[in-house]
Design a protein around this motif. Structure first.
Motif, PDB file in Angstrom:
ATOM      1  N   SER A   1      21.524  -0.434  -5.090  1.00  8.99           N
ATOM      2  CA  SER A   1      21.340   0.952  -5.525  1.00  8.99           C
ATOM      3  C   SER A   1      20.809   1.809  -4.372  1.00  8.99           C
ATOM      4  O   SER A   1      21.422   1.895  -3.323  1.00  8.99           O
ATOM      5  N   LEU A   2      19.624   2.433  -4.548  1.00 12.13           N
ATOM      6  CA  LEU A   2      19.056   3.236  -3.468  1.00 12.13           C
ATOM      7  C   LEU A   2      18.802   2.392  -2.227  1.00 12.13           C
ATOM      8  O   LEU A   2      18.893   2.890  -1.096  1.00 12.13           O
ATOM      9  N   GLY A   3      18.501   1.108  -2.412  1.00  5.85           N
ATOM     10  CA  GLY A   3      18.316   0.216  -1.268  1.00  5.85           C
ATOM     11  C   GLY A   3      19.545   0.152  -0.389  1.00  5.85           C
ATOM     12  O   GLY A   3      19.449  -0.111   0.818  1.00  5.85           O
ATOM     13  N   GLY A   4      20.730   0.405  -0.960  1.00  2.85           N
ATOM     14  CA  GLY A   4      21.943   0.431  -0.156  1.00  2.85           C
ATOM     15  C   GLY A   4      21.933   1.556   0.862  1.00  2.85           C
ATOM     16  O   GLY A   4      22.363   1.390   2.003  1.00  2.85           O
ATOM     17  N   LYS A   5      21.428   2.717   0.460  1.00  3.11           N
ATOM     18  CA  LYS A   5      21.312   3.829   1.405  1.00  3.11           C
ATOM     19  C   LYS A   5      20.282   3.502   2.481  1.00  3.11           C
ATOM     20  O   LYS A   5      20.470   3.849   3.657  1.00  3.11           O
ATOM     21  N   ASN A   6      19.219   2.811   2.086  1.00  9.80           N
ATOM     22  CA  ASN A   6      18.161   2.472   3.049  1.00  9.80           C
ATOM     23  C   ASN A   6      18.683   1.545   4.140  1.00  9.80           C
ATOM     24  O   ASN A   6      18.399   1.754   5.332  1.00  9.80           O
ATOM     25  N   VAL A   7      19.432   0.511   3.757  1.00  8.64           N
ATOM     26  CA  VAL A   7      19.893  -0.446   4.765  1.00  8.64           C
ATOM     27  C   VAL A   7      20.991   0.170   5.632  1.00  8.64           C
ATOM     28  O   VAL A   7      21.123  -0.173   6.818  1.00  8.64           O
TER      29      VAL A   7
ATOM     30  N   MET B   1      15.436  11.258  -1.955  1.00  7.84           N
ATOM     31  CA  MET B   1      16.533  10.321  -1.710  1.00  7.84           C
ATOM     32  C   MET B   1      17.792  10.978  -1.141  1.00  7.84           C
ATOM     33  O   MET B   1      18.671  10.288  -0.617  1.00  7.84           O
ATOM     34  N   THR B   2      17.898  12.292  -1.211  1.00 10.88           N
ATOM     35  CA  THR B   2      19.083  12.959  -0.652  1.00 10.88           C
ATOM     36  C   THR B   2      18.801  13.660   0.678  1.00 10.88           C
ATOM     37  O   THR B   2      19.704  14.267   1.265  1.00 10.88           O
ATOM     38  N   ALA B   3      17.558  13.560   1.157  1.00 12.71           N
ATOM     39  CA  ALA B   3      17.160  14.329   2.342  1.00 12.71           C
ATOM     40  C   ALA B   3      17.959  13.964   3.593  1.00 12.71           C
ATOM     41  O   ALA B   3      18.211  14.825   4.447  1.00 12.71           O
ATOM     42  N   ASP B   4      18.371  12.701   3.719  1.00 12.25           N
ATOM     43  CA  ASP B   4      19.071  12.256   4.921  1.00 12.25           C
ATOM     44  C   ASP B   4      20.556  12.014   4.682  1.00 12.25           C
ATOM     45  O   ASP B   4      21.218  11.306   5.456  1.00 12.25           O
ATOM     46  N   ASN B   5      21.095  12.619   3.633  1.00 13.19           N
ATOM     47  CA  ASN B   5      22.510  12.404   3.321  1.00 13.19           C
ATOM     48  C   ASN B   5      23.435  12.839   4.455  1.00 13.19           C
ATOM     49  O   ASN B   5      24.460  12.210   4.718  1.00 13.19           O
TER      50      ASN B   5
ATOM     51  N   ASP C   1       0.846  -1.207   0.000  1.00 16.52           N
ATOM     52  CA  ASP C   1       0.000   0.000   0.000  1.00 16.52           C
ATOM     53  C   ASP C   1       0.875   1.248   0.000  1.00 16.52           C
ATOM     54  O   ASP C   1       2.023   1.216   0.447  1.00 16.52           O
ATOM     55  N   PRO C   2       0.333   2.373  -0.472  1.00 17.97           N
ATOM     56  CA  PRO C   2       1.073   3.652  -0.374  1.00 17.97           C
ATOM     57  C   PRO C   2       1.329   4.010   1.086  1.00 17.97           C
ATOM     58  O   PRO C   2       0.566   3.646   1.981  1.00 17.97           O
ATOM     59  N   GLY C   3       2.424   4.732   1.329  1.00 20.07           N
ATOM     60  CA  GLY C   3       2.783   5.124   2.680  1.00 20.07           C
ATOM     61  C   GLY C   3       2.859   6.628   2.825  1.00 20.07           C
ATOM     62  O   GLY C   3       2.694   7.376   1.858  1.00 20.07           O
ATOM     63  N   PRO C   4       3.119   7.102   4.042  1.00 15.91           N
ATOM     64  CA  PRO C   4       3.160   8.549   4.313  1.00 15.91           C
ATOM     65  C   PRO C   4       4.352   9.224   3.648  1.00 15.91           C
ATOM     66  O   PRO C   4       5.378   8.592   3.383  1.00 15.91           O
ATOM     67  N   GLN C   5       4.196  10.502   3.390  1.00 13.64           N
ATOM     68  CA  GLN C   5       5.249  11.321   2.792  1.00 13.64           C
ATOM     69  C   GLN C   5       6.001  12.083   3.888  1.00 13.64           C
ATOM     70  O   GLN C   5       5.458  12.319   4.960  1.00 13.64           O
ATOM     71  N   PRO C   6       7.236  12.516   3.628  1.00 16.70           N
ATOM     72  CA  PRO C   6       8.045  12.262   2.432  1.00 16.70           C
ATOM     73  C   PRO C   6       8.718  10.900   2.514  1.00 16.70           C
ATOM     74  O   PRO C   6       8.877  10.343   3.610  1.00 16.70           O
ATOM     75  N   ARG C   7       9.172  10.382   1.385  1.00 19.09           N
ATOM     76  CA  ARG C   7       9.741   9.033   1.329  1.00 19.09           C
ATOM     77  C   ARG C   7      11.266   9.086   1.491  1.00 19.09           C
ATOM     78  O   ARG C   7      12.024   8.703   0.606  1.00 19.09           O
ATOM     79  N   THR C   8      11.701   9.570   2.627  1.00 25.42           N
ATOM     80  CA  THR C   8      13.131   9.685   2.910  1.00 25.42           C
ATOM     81  C   THR C   8      13.705   8.330   3.301  1.00 25.42           C
ATOM     82  O   THR C   8      12.966   7.388   3.643  1.00 25.42           O
ATOM     83  N   THR C   9      15.036   8.229   3.306  1.00 24.23           N
ATOM     84  CA  THR C   9      15.659   6.974   3.722  1.00 24.23           C
ATOM     85  C   THR C   9      15.356   6.672   5.188  1.00 24.23           C
ATOM     86  O   THR C   9      15.212   5.508   5.573  1.00 24.23           O
ATOM     87  N   GLY C  10      15.249   7.715   6.009  1.00 23.11           N
ATOM     88  CA  GLY C  10      14.887   7.499   7.410  1.00 23.11           C
ATOM     89  C   GLY C  10      13.493   6.921   7.547  1.00 23.11           C
ATOM     90  O   GLY C  10      13.255   6.009   8.356  1.00 23.11           O
ATOM     91  N   GLN C  11      12.548   7.421   6.763  1.00 27.10           N
ATOM     92  CA  GLN C  11      11.180   6.896   6.781  1.00 27.10           C
ATOM     93  C   GLN C  11      11.154   5.450   6.305  1.00 27.10           C
ATOM     94  O   GLN C  11      10.485   4.597   6.899  1.00 27.10           O
TER      95      GLN C  11
ATOM     96  N   ARG D   1      24.113   3.096  -4.103  1.00 27.36           N
ATOM     97  CA  ARG D   1      24.269   4.544  -4.211  1.00 27.36           C
ATOM     98  C   ARG D   1      24.722   5.084  -2.861  1.00 27.36           C
ATOM     99  O   ARG D   1      24.439   4.507  -1.809  1.00 27.36           O
ATOM    100  N   SER D   2      25.414   6.218  -2.902  1.00 25.44           N
ATOM    101  CA  SER D   2      25.977   6.782  -1.680  1.00 25.44           C
ATOM    102  C   SER D   2      25.798   8.282  -1.649  1.00 25.44           C
ATOM    103  O   SER D   2      25.686   8.937  -2.693  1.00 25.44           O
ATOM    104  N   GLU D   3      25.816   8.830  -0.448  1.00 23.56           N
ATOM    105  CA  GLU D   3      25.746  10.285  -0.293  1.00 23.56           C
ATOM    106  C   GLU D   3      26.976  10.963  -0.896  1.00 23.56           C
ATOM    107  O   GLU D   3      26.932  12.142  -1.266  1.00 23.56           O
TER     108      GLU D   3
END
Length: 369
Positions: free
Chosen positions: A185-191, A288-292, A151-161, A211-213
């Motif tokens: 890729s982006l999943g690397g920043k998430n984990v 995707m860069t909000a929590d860099n 299901d869709p989730g709350p915004q914004p979709r930051t790595t912290g969220q 991907r990396s900051e």
């Protein structure tokens, strides 16, 4: 006498003709000065025929395009009605606080391996490696909010969220930690953000061309703001292709490598290009860069096993990618960088055995402690 009269007559006629010519000349000059420039000549018969032929061809072409678009839209509308039944979720839908995330686990044992896909991707991105990994331990792939079957989730979709949602998902699904986290890729920043927020729940990690900051760092504020219209237009284009049936018609060829089944490739591209998936992908791209800054300041992983798999093509073509992969490997005293030569971004598609071996190696290290 006659000769004299004749000469006088000729002189009179010459005088009269000269006056007449002078009048005609003056009249002609006056006409040229006062009359407007005449309009250009209209096309001749051949020109009109050519114009009519071009207009006829253009009208037929436009009508054909409109007709095909309408037919494709009708085809898509009819076919889409059966997607929910044709492509049911293979795993469980777990409530994480008013919305559900899809989780599919195979195998048994610990530590559990958790797979996180790249930007706009879903659990099927791990189709070529999950089952094989499951012969070693429990392996779980999930769909982030709005992607795949979630299901869709709350915004914004930051790595912290995203990291917080994953932690809630694993807790509510009853999957005990600590985990081996695998991010592409982006999943690397998430984990990595998950490890920052829940360090006691991470036993080891495998980063797959992550991907990396450090890659994002040179982006100026103006450049970051310019991402939004580009992202929205790109996803809108995918939406148009989906609505006129082209994605469904060509889906299998765009949904993954030939090693995947036709059904899986079609399923992956259809779920990724539905409006819900496109909206979620765009939201992740914009945040995707909000929590860099948090990732940049993250503490070391200590001596936890870490393998960084880097695609050879990315190392030679993407600015700062090489530096970023070395820095990620150095975040653990037990980290190692492996460059997969000649591989593109999706190492799990082109060299699945390399990803499987890396995960097994990390699991074995953890079990040997």
């Amino acid at each position: 006498m006659n000769t004299k009269r004749t000469a006088e007559g000729e002189n009179q006629m010459n005088t009269t003709e000269g006056s007449a010519m002078a009048v005609m000349t003056n009249t002609s000059n006056t006409s040229n000065t006062t009359n407007p420039i005449p309009p250009p000549a209209r096309p001749g018969p051949r020109g009109w025929r050519a114009l009519r032929g071009f207009a006829r061809v253009a009208s037929i072409g436009f009508a054909l395009i409109v007709g095909l678009a309408l037919a494709g839209a009708r085809y898509e509308a009819i076919a889409a009605r059966g997607d929910a039944q044709a492509y049911p979720p293979p795993g469980r839908l777990i409530d994480v606080g008013g919305y559900r995330l899809h989780l599919q686990c195979v195998g048994t044992g610990s530590p559990a391996v958790v797979l996180d896909a790249g930007l706009g991707d879903m659990s099927l991105a791990w189709n070529l490696v999950q089952a094989e990994m499951g012969q070693t331990t429990q392996v779980c792939a999930y769909d982030r909010a709005g992607l795949g079957w979630s299901d869709p989730g709350p915004q914004p979709r930051t790595t912290g969220q995203l990291a917080g949602e994953l932690h809630t998902l694993l807790t509510n699904a009853g999957i005990p930690g600590p985990y081996v986290l695998v991010g592409h890729s982006l999943g690397g920043k998430n984990v990595r953000m998950f490890a920052l927020q829940y360090p006691d729940q991470v036993a080891g990690m495998v980063l797959v061309n992550a991907r990396s900051e450090y890659v994002d760092a040179p982006t100026s504020q103006a450049g970051a703001q310019g991402v939004e219209p580009v992202t929205e237009s790109e996803w809108s284009f995918y939406g148009v292709l989906r609505r006129v049936g082209l994605v469904r018609l060509l889906g299998a060829s765009q949904g993954g490598p030939p090693a995947m089944s036709h059904r899986t490739r079609t399923e992956r591209v259809l779920l990724s290009t539905g409006q819900r998936g496109l909206d979620a992908s765009a939201a992740e791209a914009l945040a995707m860069t909000a929590d860099n800054a948090h990732l940049h300041a993250a503490p070391s992983l200590g001596d936890r096993p870490l393998i960084v798999l880097a695609a050879g093509q990315s190392m030679t073509t993407i600015p700062r990618w090489t530096e970023a992969q070395h820095q990620q490997a150095a975040s653990s005293t037990n980290g190692r960088l492996v460059v997969v030569e000649a591989s593109g971004h999706f190492i799990q598609f082109e060299h699945p055995a390399v990803v499987i071996d890396a995960v097994r190696h990390v699991v074995a290290q953890i079990r040997g402690r």
